[in-house]
Design an enzyme around this catalytic site. Structure first.
Site, PDB file in Angstrom:
ATOM      1  N   MET A  56      49.747  77.852  85.561  1.00 12.30           N
ATOM      2  CA  MET A  56      50.564  76.685  85.200  1.00 12.30           C
ATOM      3  C   MET A  56      52.011  77.121  84.986  1.00 12.30           C
ATOM      4  O   MET A  56      52.305  77.919  84.087  1.00 12.30           O
ATOM      5  CB  MET A  56      50.012  76.001  83.950  1.00 12.30           C
ATOM      6  CG  MET A  56      48.728  75.218  84.212  1.00 12.30           C
ATOM      7  SD  MET A  56      48.152  74.296  82.789  1.00 12.30           S
ATOM      8  CE  MET A  56      47.461  75.594  81.796  1.00 12.30           C
TER       9      MET A  56
ATOM     10  N   CYS B 180      51.405  72.912  95.281  1.00  8.08           N
ATOM     11  CA  CYS B 180      52.486  72.373  94.455  1.00  8.08           C
ATOM     12  C   CYS B 180      53.052  71.092  95.067  1.00  8.08           C
ATOM     13  O   CYS B 180      53.496  71.081  96.217  1.00  8.08           O
ATOM     14  CB  CYS B 180      53.603  73.408  94.296  1.00  8.08           C
ATOM     15  SG  CYS B 180      54.931  72.755  93.259  1.00  8.08           S
TER      16      CYS B 180
ATOM     17  N   LYS C  98      45.069  78.468  96.706  1.00 10.18           N
ATOM     18  CA  LYS C  98      44.822  77.302  95.850  1.00 10.18           C
ATOM     19  C   LYS C  98      45.412  76.068  96.536  1.00 10.18           C
ATOM     20  O   LYS C  98      46.585  76.057  96.884  1.00 10.18           O
ATOM     21  CB  LYS C  98      45.440  77.517  94.469  1.00 10.18           C
ATOM     22  CG  LYS C  98      45.130  76.380  93.507  1.00 10.18           C
ATOM     23  CD  LYS C  98      45.259  76.835  92.074  1.00 10.18           C
ATOM     24  CE  LYS C  98      45.068  75.707  91.081  1.00 10.18           C
ATOM     25  NZ  LYS C  98      46.169  74.760  91.059  1.00 10.18           N
TER      26      LYS C  98
ATOM     27  N   ASP D   8      40.390  68.457  85.719  1.00  7.82           N
ATOM     28  CA  ASP D   8      39.721  67.600  84.735  1.00  7.82           C
ATOM     29  C   ASP D   8      38.507  68.257  84.076  1.00  7.82           C
ATOM     30  O   ASP D   8      37.592  67.560  83.634  1.00  7.82           O
ATOM     31  CB  ASP D   8      39.301  66.258  85.363  1.00  7.82           C
ATOM     32  CG  ASP D   8      40.473  65.536  86.025  1.00  7.82           C
ATOM     33  OD1 ASP D   8      41.628  65.858  85.688  1.00  7.82           O
ATOM     34  OD2 ASP D   8      40.233  64.661  86.873  1.00  7.82           O
TER      35      ASP D   8
ATOM     36  N   GLY E  91      42.822  74.181  83.114  1.00  7.97           N
ATOM     37  CA  GLY E  91      44.269  74.201  82.933  1.00  7.97           C
ATOM     38  C   GLY E  91      44.695  73.508  81.655  1.00  7.97           C
ATOM     39  O   GLY E  91      44.725  74.112  80.577  1.00  7.97           O
ATOM     40  N   ARG E  92      44.954  72.207  81.759  1.00  7.71           N
ATOM     41  CA  ARG E  92      45.560  71.499  80.629  1.00  7.71           C
ATOM     42  C   ARG E  92      44.730  71.570  79.357  1.00  7.71           C
ATOM     43  O   ARG E  92      45.280  71.615  78.260  1.00  7.71           O
ATOM     44  CB  ARG E  92      45.847  70.044  81.031  1.00  7.71           C
ATOM     45  CG  ARG E  92      47.003  69.951  82.016  1.00  7.71           C
ATOM     46  CD  ARG E  92      47.072  68.596  82.679  1.00  7.71           C
ATOM     47  NE  ARG E  92      45.914  68.356  83.534  1.00  7.71           N
ATOM     48  CZ  ARG E  92      45.658  67.228  84.161  1.00  7.71           C
ATOM     49  NH1 ARG E  92      46.475  66.200  84.011  1.00  7.71           N
ATOM     50  NH2 ARG E  92      44.592  67.093  84.931  1.00  7.71           N
TER      51      ARG E  92
HETATM   52  C1  LIG Z   1      52.332  72.126  83.641  1.00  5.21           C
HETATM   53  C2  LIG Z   1      51.516  72.480  84.850  1.00  5.21           C
HETATM   54  C3  LIG Z   1      51.965  73.477  85.697  1.00  5.21           C
HETATM   55  C4  LIG Z   1      51.206  73.840  86.822  1.00  5.21           C
HETATM   56  N1  LIG Z   1      51.638  74.869  87.610  1.00  5.21           N
HETATM   57  C5  LIG Z   1      50.868  75.306  88.635  1.00  5.21           C
HETATM   58  C6  LIG Z   1      51.237  76.460  89.389  1.00  5.21           C
HETATM   59  O1  LIG Z   1      52.251  77.128  89.124  1.00  5.21           O
HETATM   60  N2  LIG Z   1      50.424  76.799  90.422  1.00  5.21           N
HETATM   61  C7  LIG Z   1      49.289  76.107  90.753  1.00  5.21           C
HETATM   62  O2  LIG Z   1      48.592  76.457  91.689  1.00  5.21           O
HETATM   63  N3  LIG Z   1      48.908  75.029  90.029  1.00  5.21           N
HETATM   64  C8  LIG Z   1      49.657  74.626  88.984  1.00  5.21           C
HETATM   65  N4  LIG Z   1      49.246  73.568  88.208  1.00  5.21           N
HETATM   66  C9  LIG Z   1      47.959  72.910  88.517  1.00  5.21           C
HETATM   67  C10 LIG Z   1      46.817  73.535  87.702  1.00  5.21           C
HETATM   68  O3  LIG Z   1      46.608  74.884  88.055  1.00  5.21           O
HETATM   69  C11 LIG Z   1      45.494  72.752  87.880  1.00  5.21           C
HETATM   70  O4  LIG Z   1      45.067  72.841  89.217  1.00  5.21           O
HETATM   71  C12 LIG Z   1      45.645  71.276  87.505  1.00  5.21           C
HETATM   72  O5  LIG Z   1      46.362  71.129  86.292  1.00  5.21           O
HETATM   73  C13 LIG Z   1      44.282  70.586  87.358  1.00  5.21           C
HETATM   74  O6  LIG Z   1      43.501  71.221  86.382  1.00  5.21           O
HETATM   75  P1  LIG Z   1      43.336  70.669  84.853  1.00  5.21           P
HETATM   76  O7  LIG Z   1      42.862  69.247  84.948  1.00  5.21           O
HETATM   77  O8  LIG Z   1      42.328  71.612  84.263  1.00  5.21           O
HETATM   78  O9  LIG Z   1      44.684  70.758  84.226  1.00  5.21           O
HETATM   79  C14 LIG Z   1      49.999  73.176  87.104  1.00  5.21           C
HETATM   80  C15 LIG Z   1      49.556  72.162  86.244  1.00  5.21           C
HETATM   81  C16 LIG Z   1      50.292  71.816  85.126  1.00  5.21           C
HETATM   82  C17 LIG Z   1      49.760  70.736  84.218  1.00  5.21           C
END
Ligand SMILES: Cc1cc2nc3c(=O)[nH]c(=O)nc-3n(C[C@H](O)[C@H](O)[C@H](O)COP(=O)(O)O)c2cc1C
Length: 354
Positions: A25, A108, A147, A210, A232-233
Site C-alpha cells: 500500500m 494501479c 499484481k 475485502d 490491505g486496509r
Molecule cells: C492506500 C492504498 C495504497 C495502495 N497501494 C498499492 C500499491 O502500491 N501497489 C499495489 O499493488 N496495490 C496497492 N493498493 C491495493 C492493495 O494492495 C489491495 O489490493 C486493495 O486495497 C484491496 O485489498 P483490501 O480490501 O484488503 O484493502 C493500495 C491500496 C490502498 C488502500
C-alpha cells in the site's frame, strides 16, 4: 471446510510460512508496517510500489532509502513502469537491496501512473505487459510475481486473458484484486474471477480485496482455490486483524498493547523517514490505531495536532503508563538497525496504488 492458514506454501523455491500476504500500500507499507505484519502472522510482506524511473534516475524527490531488515523476509518489492528494459534494471536493483521476490504492479488505477502506460493500463496492453514480465524474469534469479486488477472498465475480464500469458512469460505467481481500475476502491471485489483464474493457471494465485476476517479468508480460500489471501486496509493500524485471520485470535487488544505497538511504529518510522517527513506521514496512523472505540476521539484529535513525534509518544505514555514496559519488550526483540542493507536509490510514493 476448515483451511489451515498456518500452512506454508511456495513461490518457486521461496517458502511462504502462512497463507496470508500483507498487501502493498503506497503511503502505508513502510518498513515498520511490514515488520509488524510479519510479527502478527503475515507469511509474505510487500513494499509499496516503487517507480522504476525513480530507481533509474535516483530521483531526488524520492522518499527515503530502500531498506530491508533481517526480520522482513520473505519480502517482495513491487516495481512499476512501462519500459521492459528499465523495469529489468529496476528489478536487479531491488534484488540487490534484498528482495526475495520482485512484484510487478499491473493494478494501479491512479491517473498519474496509468497515463505513463504503467499500472492498470498494462491490463489492456498484453504484448507490452508480457514483454515487461519476460524482461524482468530474465534479469533476476528470484521469482517474479504480478499484481493485477480485473481490467480497466467495470465488468472487464481482461485479467483472465492476460493471466495465463503472464505465466508463460515467466510470472511465478499472480495476485488478483478483482475490481476494475475504474472502480478504484468502490463496490466489491468479485472473487468469482479469482476462482476462474485459479482454474486457468498452474501457479499459485493470491486473492486480494475485502478480506477482513478469518471467516471471510477461510471461505475465500476454500471456494476459490487460491493459495493465499492478501490483506490491505483491514491491517491499517490493526495488526491484530492479521492474527485473528491466521490464528483465530479474536478479541480486542488492550489499550496498553495498542499504545505500545503505535509507539514502536512511530519510532521505527522516524528512523526510516526522518522526523520531518514522519510527523506528517504518521498522522493518519493515529486515527487507524486509536479508533475502533479504543481511545476517545478528543485524544486522537489532540495527537493529530501535535507537531513532534516525541510529544505524541509522551502523551501516549501518559494516557497508558503500562505501555512503557511492553514497548521495552517489543524493542528488545527487534533486530539491530545496523543489520539493514541500504541501497543508494529511493522509492517514489504515489498514493493509491492498485
Ligand atoms: C492506500 C492504498 C495504497 C495502495 N497501494 C498499492 C500499491 O502500491 N501497489 C499495489 O499493488 N496495490 C496497492 N493498493 C491495493 C492493495 O494492495 C489491495 O489490493 C486493495 O486495497 C484491496 O485489498 P483490501 O480490501 O484488503 O484493502 C493500495 C491500496 C490502498 C488502500
Amino acid at each position: 471446510m476448515q483451511v489451515n492458514l498456518r500452512e506454508s506454501w511456495w513461490i518457486r523455491d521461496v517458502e511462504i510460512p502462512s497463507r496470508l500476504v500483507l498487501a502493498p500500500m503506497a503511503g502505508v507499507s513502510v518498513q515498520a508496517f511490514r515488520r509488524q505484519g510479519r510479527r502478527y502472522g503475515a507469511g509474505l510482506v510487500c513494499s509499496e510500489m516503487v517507480s522504476c524511473a525513480g530507481l533509474e534516475h535516483k530521483n531526488e524527490r524520492t522518499l527515503g532509502f530502500l531498506r530491508v531488515a533481517r526480520d522482513e523476509h520473505p519480502l517482495a518489492i513491487q516495481i512499476f513502469g512501462s519500459e521492459p528494459s528499465v523495469m529489468a534494471e529496476a528489478a536487479r536493483m531491488v534484488v540487490s537491496a534484498g528482495a526475495d521476490i520482485v512484484d510487478i504492479n499491473f493494478g494501479c488505477p491512479v491517473r498519474k501512473v496509468t497515463k505513463t502506460g504503467a499500472g492498470a493500463t498494462l491490463l489492456e496492453d498484453p504484448t507490452r505487459a508480457c514483454a515487461i514480465v519476460a524482461a524482468v524474469a530474465a534479469a533476476v534469479a528470484v521469482p517474479v510475481s504480478v499484481k493485477m486488477r480485473r481490467g480497466l472498465e467495470n465488468g472487464s475480464r481482461a485479467c483472465l486473458e492476460l493471466g495465463p500469458r503472464l505465466v508463460d512469460a515467466g510470472a511465478a505467481t499472480l495476485t488478483l484484486h478483482p475490481r476494475s481500475a475504474r472502480q478504484m476502491y468502490t463496490g466489491e471485489a468479485d472473487h468469482s474471477l479469482t476462482a476462474e483464474l485459479v482454474e486457468l493457471v498452474d501457479v499459485p494465485v493470491v486473492a486480494s480485496g475485502d478480506i477482513t476476517s478469518r471467516a471471510r479468508a477461510q471461505a475465500l480460500l476454500a471456494t476459490t482455490g487460491a493459495a493465499a489471501v492478501m490483506v490491505g486496509r483491514a491491517a491499517q493500524g490493526n495488526p491484530w486483524a492479521l492474527s485473528e485471520i491466521v490464528d483465530g485470535n479474536a478479541g480486542e487488544p488492550s489499550r496498553e498493547h495498542v499504545a505500545a505497538e503505535l509507539i514502536v511504529f512511530v519510532r521505527e518510522t522516524v528512523r526510516e523517514l526522518g522526523e520531518r517527513r514522519a510527523s506528517g506521514f504518521l498522522k493518519k496512523f493515529y486515527g487507524w490505531y486509536l479508533g475502533r472505540g479504543r481511545f476517545p476521539k478528543p485524544f486522537r484529535q489532540e495527537l493529530v495536532q501535535v507537531e513532534s513525534t516525541e510529544e505524541v509518544i509522551t502523551r501516549l505514555l501518559v494516557a497508558t503508563p503500562g505501555a512503557a514496559e511492553l514497548v521495552e519488550r517489543l524493542e528488545a526483540e527487534l533486530p539491530d538497525p545496523a543489520d539493514e542493507i541500504l541501497l543508494d536509490a529511493m522509492p517514489i510514493s504515489i498514493y493509491g496504488g492498485g
